[in-house]
Design a protein around this motif. Structure first.
Motif, PDB file in Angstrom:
ATOM      1  N   GLY A 125      -0.088   5.873  -5.912  1.00 19.44           N
ATOM      2  CA  GLY A 125       1.364   5.784  -5.920  1.00 19.44           C
ATOM      3  C   GLY A 125       1.959   5.242  -7.206  1.00 19.44           C
ATOM      4  O   GLY A 125       3.180   5.213  -7.377  1.00 19.44           O
ATOM      5  N   GLN A 126       1.096   4.806  -8.148  1.00 23.05           N
ATOM      6  CA  GLN A 126       1.600   4.183  -9.377  1.00 23.05           C
ATOM      7  C   GLN A 126       2.451   5.148 -10.208  1.00 23.05           C
ATOM      8  O   GLN A 126       3.423   4.735 -10.840  1.00 23.05           O
ATOM      9  N   GLU A 127       2.078   6.422 -10.209  1.00 22.57           N
ATOM     10  CA  GLU A 127       2.819   7.383 -11.026  1.00 22.57           C
ATOM     11  C   GLU A 127       4.287   7.434 -10.606  1.00 22.57           C
ATOM     12  O   GLU A 127       5.189   7.433 -11.455  1.00 22.57           O
ATOM     13  N   THR A 128       4.545   7.456  -9.302  1.00 18.13           N
ATOM     14  CA  THR A 128       5.932   7.464  -8.827  1.00 18.13           C
ATOM     15  C   THR A 128       6.634   6.172  -9.188  1.00 18.13           C
ATOM     16  O   THR A 128       7.795   6.184  -9.624  1.00 18.13           O
ATOM     17  N   VAL A 129       5.951   5.039  -9.013  1.00 17.29           N
ATOM     18  CA  VAL A 129       6.550   3.746  -9.358  1.00 17.29           C
ATOM     19  C   VAL A 129       6.988   3.741 -10.817  1.00 17.29           C
ATOM     20  O   VAL A 129       8.109   3.355 -11.155  1.00 17.29           O
ATOM     21  N   ALA A 130       6.116   4.201 -11.708  1.00 16.02           N
ATOM     22  CA  ALA A 130       6.424   4.203 -13.136  1.00 16.02           C
ATOM     23  C   ALA A 130       7.522   5.204 -13.482  1.00 16.02           C
ATOM     24  O   ALA A 130       8.434   4.894 -14.259  1.00 16.02           O
ATOM     25  N   LYS A 131       7.460   6.406 -12.916  1.00 14.63           N
ATOM     26  CA  LYS A 131       8.456   7.432 -13.246  1.00 14.63           C
ATOM     27  C   LYS A 131       9.860   7.019 -12.832  1.00 14.63           C
ATOM     28  O   LYS A 131      10.818   7.156 -13.592  1.00 14.63           O
ATOM     29  N   ILE A 166       0.874  -1.165   0.000  1.00 13.60           N
ATOM     30  CA  ILE A 166       0.000   0.000   0.000  1.00 13.60           C
ATOM     31  C   ILE A 166       0.914   1.219   0.000  1.00 13.60           C
ATOM     32  O   ILE A 166       1.757   1.366   0.892  1.00 13.60           O
ATOM     33  N   LEU A 167       0.774   2.074  -0.997  1.00 17.56           N
ATOM     34  CA  LEU A 167       1.632   3.243  -1.147  1.00 17.56           C
ATOM     35  C   LEU A 167       0.845   4.522  -0.897  1.00 17.56           C
ATOM     36  O   LEU A 167      -0.382   4.556  -1.076  1.00 17.56           O
ATOM     37  N   ASP A 168       1.561   5.582  -0.515  1.00 17.68           N
ATOM     38  CA  ASP A 168       0.891   6.880  -0.422  1.00 17.68           C
ATOM     39  C   ASP A 168       0.913   7.544  -1.795  1.00 17.68           C
ATOM     40  O   ASP A 168       1.497   6.998  -2.750  1.00 17.68           O
ATOM     41  N   GLN A 184       2.632   9.750  -3.092  1.00 21.72           N
ATOM     42  CA  GLN A 184       3.990  10.013  -3.590  1.00 21.72           C
ATOM     43  C   GLN A 184       4.777   8.722  -3.807  1.00 21.72           C
ATOM     44  O   GLN A 184       5.963   8.770  -4.116  1.00 21.72           O
ATOM     45  N   GLY A 185       4.125   7.569  -3.663  1.00 20.71           N
ATOM     46  CA  GLY A 185       4.780   6.292  -3.928  1.00 20.71           C
ATOM     47  C   GLY A 185       5.566   5.732  -2.763  1.00 20.71           C
ATOM     48  O   GLY A 185       6.265   4.728  -2.919  1.00 20.71           O
ATOM     49  N   ARG A 186       5.465   6.358  -1.590  1.00 23.62           N
ATOM     50  CA  ARG A 186       6.177   5.845  -0.418  1.00 23.62           C
ATOM     51  C   ARG A 186       5.398   4.689   0.210  1.00 23.62           C
ATOM     52  O   ARG A 186       4.169   4.674   0.186  1.00 23.62           O
ATOM     53  N   ILE A 187       6.122   3.747   0.783  1.00 22.49           N
ATOM     54  CA  ILE A 187       5.506   2.534   1.310  1.00 22.49           C
ATOM     55  C   ILE A 187       4.813   2.825   2.640  1.00 22.49           C
ATOM     56  O   ILE A 187       5.434   3.304   3.586  1.00 22.49           O
ATOM     57  N   GLU A 188       3.512   2.498   2.707  1.00 26.01           N
ATOM     58  CA  GLU A 188       2.768   2.639   3.958  1.00 26.01           C
ATOM     59  C   GLU A 188       2.538   1.294   4.637  1.00 26.01           C
ATOM     60  O   GLU A 188       2.585   1.200   5.862  1.00 26.01           O
ATOM     61  N   TYR A 189       2.272   0.246   3.846  1.00 20.05           N
ATOM     62  CA  TYR A 189       2.052  -1.086   4.398  1.00 20.05           C
ATOM     63  C   TYR A 189       2.573  -2.132   3.407  1.00 20.05           C
ATOM     64  O   TYR A 189       2.582  -1.912   2.193  1.00 20.05           O
ATOM     65  N   ASP A 190       2.977  -3.271   3.944  1.00 14.78           N
ATOM     66  CA  ASP A 190       3.331  -4.444   3.146  1.00 14.78           C
ATOM     67  C   ASP A 190       2.480  -5.601   3.626  1.00 14.78           C
ATOM     68  O   ASP A 190       2.352  -5.815   4.839  1.00 14.78           O
ATOM     69  N   ALA A 191       1.861  -6.337   2.726  1.00 15.22           N
ATOM     70  CA  ALA A 191       0.993  -7.442   3.120  1.00 15.22           C
ATOM     71  C   ALA A 191       1.341  -8.705   2.339  1.00 15.22           C
ATOM     72  O   ALA A 191       1.524  -8.655   1.116  1.00 15.22           O
TER      73      ALA A 191
END
Length: 385
Positions: free
Chosen positions: A264-270, A85-87, A89-96
């Motif tokens: 957060g996908q935009e940051t991941v892709a950029k 789960i990303l915010d 800006q693409g920063r990690i908030e949770y991992d599941a």
């Protein structure tokens, strides 16, 4: 979420862990032997302090797919995956750690994530046909590297007819994922780890059987050593408020680069296509001559060679996890600045004792990670070439 002490801590020789693993055993007398038993599949590790969130309802998979980084809409019963789960800006908030049994999707998380993730998911339901529940009081997590989890004597829960076993996808690159690590033989190939859900009420009986040697118990120190050697990131240790998936090579198992839109996908892709992650994960081989093991948060320094007038050492990152491996000796994971040369001498300054530990880096995420699209940069206006 439970904060109770695990019944397995009553097993002879158990030494309680502290920090993020408080409530379960750090070891049962010999962490090196426990590593070997865990590695060969004959031992289990108590992770009953971890959190468990369930999602039910006909829209559960499409909903989870729309709000997280992994493609989950076609997750088959019994299939395992991992998602972030990303915010915005693409920063990690949770991992599941995610798997589905045909009726319920199960999300296994570190204890520190449980309340926050449950609350966030519950707020995001809107009018969809999904129900979110915290199941931590009902089930407990046990870790193992056995190929067949049933072979180590666990009472595996199966409320809907499918055994609740999550098999870590880290051992290979997931469909739609991407590996930045350049190693031809990634150490994750030997990482055959699973998390098994058992009825929490069965832990007392498990402790009684373990007291007679069946099953064999390993502590969290043993698991951490094997995890670090496999370059496997963990939310509670490797993630901070600035972390993005690329820095930890988490596109390997927890991100699908070709799925639909999510926060957060935009940051991941950029970053993946056009840029570079600002920091990168490394494994450190530590000098063990002084028997000092750095701790989480200890600062990593790199030697400055140029210019001569500024020779010395500069802070470049911090240790995230450390352990003594039964074959590799003292090792650690650390997150450092992207620009640190791969051959730069490193040292770790320990906050507790003030000692300096020499370290050699093994590159996990290389400095050139990202920019996979290969689009040439246009010169800035006014610059002549």
């Amino acid at each position: 979420m439970t904060d109770a002490v695990s019944p397995l801590l009553a097993t002879p020789g158990a030494v309680r862990a502290d920090g993020v693993d408080d409530g379960v055993a750090a070891h049962y007398g010999n962490p090196n032997v426990e590593q070997r038993r865990l590695e060969d599949g004959s031992a289990v590790v108590d992770l009953s302090h971890a959190g468990i969130v369930s999602v039910t309802g006909p829209d559960r998979l499409t909903w989870l797919n729309s709000i997280s980084s992994q493609a989950l809409d076609r997750l088959a019963p019994g299939e395992s995956s991992e998602t972030l789960i990303l915010d915005p800006q693409g920063r990690i908030e949770y991992d599941a750690h995610v798997f589905d049994d045909g009726v319920t999707s199960w999300l296994l998380v570190d204890r520190v994530e449980t309340a926050g993730l449950f609350g966030w998911l519950d707020r995001m339901r809107f009018t969809l046909r999904v129900e979110v529940a915290d199941r931590t009081e009902e089930f407990a997590t046990i870790g193992t590297m056995a190929t067949d989890a049933a072979s180590v004597g666990l009472e595996i829960a199966a409320p809907n007819g499918v055994s609740l076993v999550w098999r870590d996808p880290w051992s290979e690159i997931a469909v739609g994922g991407w590996q930045y690590a350049s190693e031809i033989e990634h150490p994750a190939g030997a990482w055959n780890f699973s998390e098994v859900l058992v009825p929490r009420a069965s832990l007392t009986a498990l402790a009684e059987r373990a007291g007679t040697g069946a099953p064999v118990l390993a502590g969290t120190l043993a698991l951490d050593a094997l995890r670090i050697a496999a370059w496997r990131p963990r939310f509670s240790t490797e993630v901070d408020e600035r972390s993005i998936p690329h820095e930890l090579d988490w596109l390997r198992s927890a991100v699908h680069l070709e799925k639909g839109c999510y926060r957060g996908q935009e940051t991941v892709a950029k970053v993946h296509n056009l840029g570079h992650p600002p920091r990168r994960l490394v494994m450190l081989h530590l000098d063990g001559s002084d028997t000092v093991l750095p701790a989480h948060g200890d600062e990593v320094f790199a030697e400055k060679k140029r210019p001569e007038s500024e020779a010395g050492w500069r802070g470049v990152g911090s240790v995230t996890s450390s352990a003594i491996h039964h074959e590799l000796g003292p090792i650690a994971l650390a997150v450092i600045r992207r620009g640190v040369p791969v051959d730069a001498p490193l040292q770790v300054h320990t906050a507790e004792t003030g000692e300096i530990v020499a370290a050699a880096q093994v590159v996990v995420v290389p400095p050139e990670a990202g920019s996979t699209a290969g689009i040439p940069r246009m010169p800035r206006l006014g610059i002549r070439r």
